[in-house]
Write a protein that holds these residues in place. Structure first.
Motif, PDB file in Angstrom:
ATOM      1  N   LEU A 178      13.847  50.225   2.588  1.00 47.06           N
ATOM      2  CA  LEU A 178      13.179  51.181   3.476  1.00 47.06           C
ATOM      3  C   LEU A 178      11.929  51.710   2.794  1.00 47.06           C
ATOM      4  O   LEU A 178      11.950  52.043   1.603  1.00 47.06           O
ATOM      5  N   ASN A 179      10.852  51.831   3.561  1.00 49.26           N
ATOM      6  CA  ASN A 179       9.596  52.286   2.985  1.00 49.26           C
ATOM      7  C   ASN A 179       8.775  53.012   4.037  1.00 49.26           C
ATOM      8  O   ASN A 179       9.031  52.894   5.239  1.00 49.26           O
ATOM      9  N   ASP A 180       7.806  53.796   3.570  1.00 47.07           N
ATOM     10  CA  ASP A 180       6.808  54.376   4.469  1.00 47.07           C
ATOM     11  C   ASP A 180       5.447  53.793   4.101  1.00 47.07           C
ATOM     12  O   ASP A 180       5.231  53.319   2.993  1.00 47.07           O
ATOM     13  N   TRP A 181       4.508  53.836   5.047  1.00 49.85           N
ATOM     14  CA  TRP A 181       3.286  53.043   4.895  1.00 49.85           C
ATOM     15  C   TRP A 181       2.076  53.816   5.415  1.00 49.85           C
ATOM     16  O   TRP A 181       2.120  54.405   6.496  1.00 49.85           O
ATOM     17  N   SER A 257       7.399  56.692  -0.453  1.00 49.58           N
ATOM     18  CA  SER A 257       6.510  57.497  -1.279  1.00 49.58           C
ATOM     19  C   SER A 257       6.619  58.977  -0.945  1.00 49.58           C
ATOM     20  O   SER A 257       6.311  59.824  -1.780  1.00 49.58           O
ATOM     21  N   LEU A 258       7.044  59.303   0.276  1.00 50.68           N
ATOM     22  CA  LEU A 258       7.113  60.687   0.715  1.00 50.68           C
ATOM     23  C   LEU A 258       8.384  61.000   1.498  1.00 50.68           C
ATOM     24  O   LEU A 258       9.019  62.027   1.259  1.00 50.68           O
ATOM     25  N   SER A 259       8.770  60.120   2.388  1.00 54.64           N
ATOM     26  CA  SER A 259       9.720  60.469   3.438  1.00 54.64           C
ATOM     27  C   SER A 259      11.172  60.410   3.000  1.00 54.64           C
ATOM     28  O   SER A 259      11.607  59.438   2.367  1.00 54.64           O
ATOM     29  N   ALA A 260      11.928  61.460   3.361  1.00 54.01           N
ATOM     30  CA  ALA A 260      13.385  61.369   3.379  1.00 54.01           C
ATOM     31  C   ALA A 260      13.756  60.728   4.707  1.00 54.01           C
ATOM     32  O   ALA A 260      13.154  61.035   5.747  1.00 54.01           O
ATOM     33  N   LEU A 261      14.730  59.847   4.687  1.00 51.75           N
ATOM     34  CA  LEU A 261      15.034  59.057   5.873  1.00 51.75           C
ATOM     35  C   LEU A 261      16.485  59.207   6.295  1.00 51.75           C
ATOM     36  O   LEU A 261      17.359  59.532   5.490  1.00 51.75           O
ATOM     37  N   ASN A 262      16.706  58.931   7.571  1.00 53.14           N
ATOM     38  CA  ASN A 262      18.051  58.797   8.120  1.00 53.14           C
ATOM     39  C   ASN A 262      18.139  57.394   8.695  1.00 53.14           C
ATOM     40  O   ASN A 262      17.317  56.987   9.521  1.00 53.14           O
ATOM     41  N   PHE A 263      19.143  56.644   8.234  1.00 54.81           N
ATOM     42  CA  PHE A 263      19.279  55.227   8.584  1.00 54.81           C
ATOM     43  C   PHE A 263      20.501  55.026   9.468  1.00 54.81           C
ATOM     44  O   PHE A 263      21.575  55.579   9.207  1.00 54.81           O
ATOM     45  N   LYS A 286      27.973  57.872  11.122  1.00 53.57           N
ATOM     46  CA  LYS A 286      27.197  57.237  12.179  1.00 53.57           C
ATOM     47  C   LYS A 286      25.824  56.875  11.644  1.00 53.57           C
ATOM     48  O   LYS A 286      25.240  55.844  12.006  1.00 53.57           O
ATOM     49  N   ASN A 287      25.279  57.753  10.794  1.00 51.50           N
ATOM     50  CA  ASN A 287      23.983  57.494  10.187  1.00 51.50           C
ATOM     51  C   ASN A 287      23.997  58.042   8.764  1.00 51.50           C
ATOM     52  O   ASN A 287      24.812  58.903   8.427  1.00 51.50           O
ATOM     53  N   LEU A 288      23.100  57.545   7.951  1.00 49.57           N
ATOM     54  CA  LEU A 288      23.095  57.831   6.517  1.00 49.57           C
ATOM     55  C   LEU A 288      21.771  58.470   6.116  1.00 49.57           C
ATOM     56  O   LEU A 288      20.699  57.915   6.377  1.00 49.57           O
ATOM     57  N   ASN A 289      21.839  59.627   5.468  1.00 49.68           N
ATOM     58  CA  ASN A 289      20.642  60.233   4.897  1.00 49.68           C
ATOM     59  C   ASN A 289      20.379  59.594   3.539  1.00 49.68           C
ATOM     60  O   ASN A 289      21.272  59.508   2.703  1.00 49.68           O
ATOM     61  N   ILE A 290      19.148  59.165   3.333  1.00 50.21           N
ATOM     62  CA  ILE A 290      18.805  58.509   2.079  1.00 50.21           C
ATOM     63  C   ILE A 290      17.423  58.989   1.643  1.00 50.21           C
ATOM     64  O   ILE A 290      16.476  59.020   2.431  1.00 50.21           O
ATOM     65  N   THR A 522      19.558  59.290  -9.086  1.00 51.68           N
ATOM     66  CA  THR A 522      18.627  60.034  -8.243  1.00 51.68           C
ATOM     67  C   THR A 522      19.423  60.980  -7.356  1.00 51.68           C
ATOM     68  O   THR A 522      20.451  60.579  -6.788  1.00 51.68           O
ATOM     69  N   VAL A 523      18.963  62.221  -7.233  1.00 54.51           N
ATOM     70  CA  VAL A 523      19.699  63.212  -6.450  1.00 54.51           C
ATOM     71  C   VAL A 523      18.712  64.127  -5.742  1.00 54.51           C
ATOM     72  O   VAL A 523      17.612  64.393  -6.248  1.00 54.51           O
ATOM     73  N   ALA A 524      19.108  64.601  -4.572  1.00 55.45           N
ATOM     74  CA  ALA A 524      18.241  65.473  -3.786  1.00 55.45           C
ATOM     75  C   ALA A 524      18.478  66.938  -4.132  1.00 55.45           C
ATOM     76  O   ALA A 524      19.614  67.361  -4.358  1.00 55.45           O
ATOM     77  N   VAL A 525      17.388  67.690  -4.157  1.00 54.38           N
ATOM     78  CA  VAL A 525      17.450  69.148  -4.193  1.00 54.38           C
ATOM     79  C   VAL A 525      17.001  69.612  -2.815  1.00 54.38           C
ATOM     80  O   VAL A 525      15.870  69.350  -2.401  1.00 54.38           O
ATOM     81  N   HIS A 526      17.903  70.276  -2.099  1.00 50.73           N
ATOM     82  CA  HIS A 526      17.633  70.617  -0.714  1.00 50.73           C
ATOM     83  C   HIS A 526      16.786  71.880  -0.607  1.00 50.73           C
ATOM     84  O   HIS A 526      16.710  72.676  -1.559  1.00 50.73           O
ATOM     85  N   PRO A 527      16.125  72.108   0.531  1.00 50.84           N
ATOM     86  CA  PRO A 527      15.257  73.277   0.688  1.00 50.84           C
ATOM     87  C   PRO A 527      15.978  74.590   0.366  1.00 50.84           C
ATOM     88  O   PRO A 527      17.115  74.806   0.792  1.00 50.84           O
TER      89      PRO A 527
END
Length: 585
Positions: A178-181, A257-263, A286-290, A522-527
């Protein structure tokens, strides 16, 4: 062709001393991993700019052997991977990081410019040689400037040795990158980030799945119409074929490069079984946050109507989306629908982009598989609290940790620490390892927006256990905090806990999960929240720890750890030649 899709060929022989050092390191690594016999996987890569149309808009991309994404490296646990990288960019340096590979015994092969090596100069060839020590799903990408967002990336799949079972079964796997462009070049993006006032990179134009997507305004936008070709084969959607009744492992990596995604895979539940190379206690989504820098494996069963196609969809979360859904196609063998036919439904829109609680619940649900728990140490020897804030330095917007914004030195830390007389290459004063946690209001705009810069590092006692607590806070704008995915090089760490609001070191450690924490890189720090992790400083070398959002690391959101550098053997001369080692190739 090699198993991983690279080309086999002759390689420049390293100096005899370097060859002996390398062989000793790899022999030791193989012995540590208990591998009786291992193969060597060789790849020859030529990195160059080529015109590509991944979202139907023609632009320059950084490619490997003419392609973006690059080839998937496939190996077996304990194998040695040798990648010969020729830099044919002509006017740019390059370095490649093997994300998730711990580089035990080969810290100089981590591929982090300014930390473990000098960059590869135009026209030069550099040989990365390392052991893949743990089975799982990983990735590689550029680690020089912001080249990752220009297309230099790909996946690494490490299989378990033959005969070794995994705690789940499947017929075959698919890889999903997965990527952003963006249509702007990385030069334009970095120039904007360093400007006063800042010119932000903005939301991506497209989301890609395996390097393919579609810019929705392609033919109607005056800026892109001349270079738009909706029939270009580069932007035909990726197709994932399945046989009815079979179970598939989808190996998913986010190199955004920027986006948090839901797959999501339309109509198919996904069972999460692996995260960053570690087995997960299975749970169904049902969907995965990555988040950028993360990898997961999910299992799906092809149990839906085989006479139609289904969407694979990625959607932006945690930021207000300005980018349409990225799509690919799931097609059943033997069905009446053409494999490339559009599914009859609209692509899944994903959850609400600002549903932080939903994403936190998924983070908390990701724990170690009961049969594969690696127990963390009961306590730590040192705790580093890092307050993540947005600041201004000289009028420029920067990101800071404990009011210090990180800058890379011109001489790589690993070289400066090992070579005599080079300690002046970076600031010898360590950055602060705490902040006014009792008095700081993480929900308020910083009272003092000013900060300072430093290229100092944290020196860790070899073998010690270190806790790092990442504290998120309000940005310069009121009521705004973003998700930050943090990646640690050279290690896996235990994810001990997440929390909302301000972390209290007198209270919250009692809530840590010491029973079955997942290990990740790798781990997320949430808002407006905090994330606590623990690792053992037992891998001699110098290791970056940073936000995996390209623009944020460029703007100073990172630190560096040194541990046991005196145990690192003689460095290969090929990693030198910049900064205070100029002329030392």
């Amino acid at each position: 062709m090699s198993r991983g899709g690279g080309f086999s060929g002759s390689m420049a022989a390293p100096p005899l001393g370097a060859e002996r050092r390398l062989l000793c390191s790899l022999f030791l690594a193989a012995a540590l991993f208990g591998v009786a016999s291992a193969a060597t996987r060789r790849h020859d890569w030529d990195v160059s700019y080529q015109f590509a149309s991944p979202d139907c808009v023609r632009k320059l991309a950084v490619t490997i052997n003419g392609h973006t994404p690059g080839p998937t490296i496939r190996a077996v646990q304990g194998d040695t991977v040798v990648v010969s990288v020729k830099n044919s960019l002509l006017t740019e340096n390059v370095a490649i990081h093997w994300h998730g590979i711990r580089q035990i015994g080969t810290p100089w092969a981590d591929g982090t410019e300014g930390v473990t090596q000098c960059p590869i100069l135009p026209g030069d060839t550099f040989n990365y040689t390392f052991v893949v020590d743990r089975p799982g799903t990983y990735m590689y990408h550029a680690h020089y400037g912001m080249q990752r967002s220009a297309g230099l990336n790909g996946m690494i799949v490490v299989e378990v040795p033959p005969g070794q079972p995994e705690p789940f079964a499947y017929e075959r796997d698919h890889t999903v990158l997965l990527n952003d462009w963006w249509h702007k070049s990385t030069y334009e993006q970095t120039a904007g980030l360093a400007s006063v006032p800042i010119v932000w990179v903005g939301e991506p134009q497209s989301l890609l799945i395996n390097g393919r997507g579609r810019f929705v305004n392609c033919s109607s936008s005056p800026a892109t119409a001349p270079s738009c070709n909706l029939a270009h084969p580069d932007c035909a959607p990726a197709v994932f074929a399945v046989v009815p009744g079979k179970t598939y492992r989808f190996r998913i990596a986010s190199v955004t490069s920027l986006s948090a995604l839901n797959f999501e895979i339309e109509g198919h539940e996904m069972t999460v079984v692996e995260a960053d190379g570690h087995y997960v206690k299975p749970f169904v989504v049902k969907n995965l946050n990555i988040y950028s820098g993360e990898t997961y494996s999910v299992l799906i069963t092809a149990n839906q109507d085989p006479n139609r196609n289904y969407w694979l969809a990625s959607n932006v979360v945690s930021r207000e989306p300005g980018t349409p859904t990225g799509t690919a196609v799931l097609a059943y063998y033997g069905g009446r629908s053409s494999p490339r036919a559009r599914p009859p439904t609209a692509p899944p829109a994903g959850p609400a982009w600002n549903d932080t609680a939903y994403r936190v619940r998924q983070s908390v649900a990701t724990v170690a598989h009961p049969a594969h728990v690696v127990a963390p140490p009961a306590s730590s020897d040192r705790t580093i609290l890092l307050l993540n804030t947005q600041n201004k330095i000289g009028g420029r917007i920067r990101w800071s940790l404990n009011n210090v914004s990180f800058t890379l030195p011109h001489t790589p830390y690993l070289v400066a620490l090992k070579q005599r007389g080079l300690l002046g290459a970076f600031d010898q004063r360590p950055p602060p390892e705490t902040y006014d946690h009792a008095g700081y209001d993480v929900y308020a705009v910083p009272k003092n927006p000013n900060a300072t810069t430093s290229d100092g590092l944290y020196r860790l006692r070899f073998g010690s256990v270190v806790d790092v607590v990442l504290q998120n806070a309000n940005m310069l704008a009121a009521n705004k905090s973003e998700t930050h995915p943090w990646h640690l090089h050279g290690h896996d760490f235990w994810v001990l806990g997440y929390g909302a609001g301000r972390f209290d070191p007198a209270v919250h450690p009692a809530t840590y999960n010491l029973k079955d924490p997942i290990m990740k890189n790798t781990v997320a720090v949430h808002p407006f929240g905090w994330t606590a992790l623990r690792f053992r400083a037992d891998n001699p070398g110098v290791w970056a720890f940073h936000c995996h959002i390209e623009a944020h690391f460029f703007m100073g959101m990172g630190v560096v750890f040194e541990e046991g550098v005196e145990r690192v053997g003689q460095l290969p001369p090929e990693i030198m030649g910049c900064g205070k080692t100029r002329g030392g190739h």
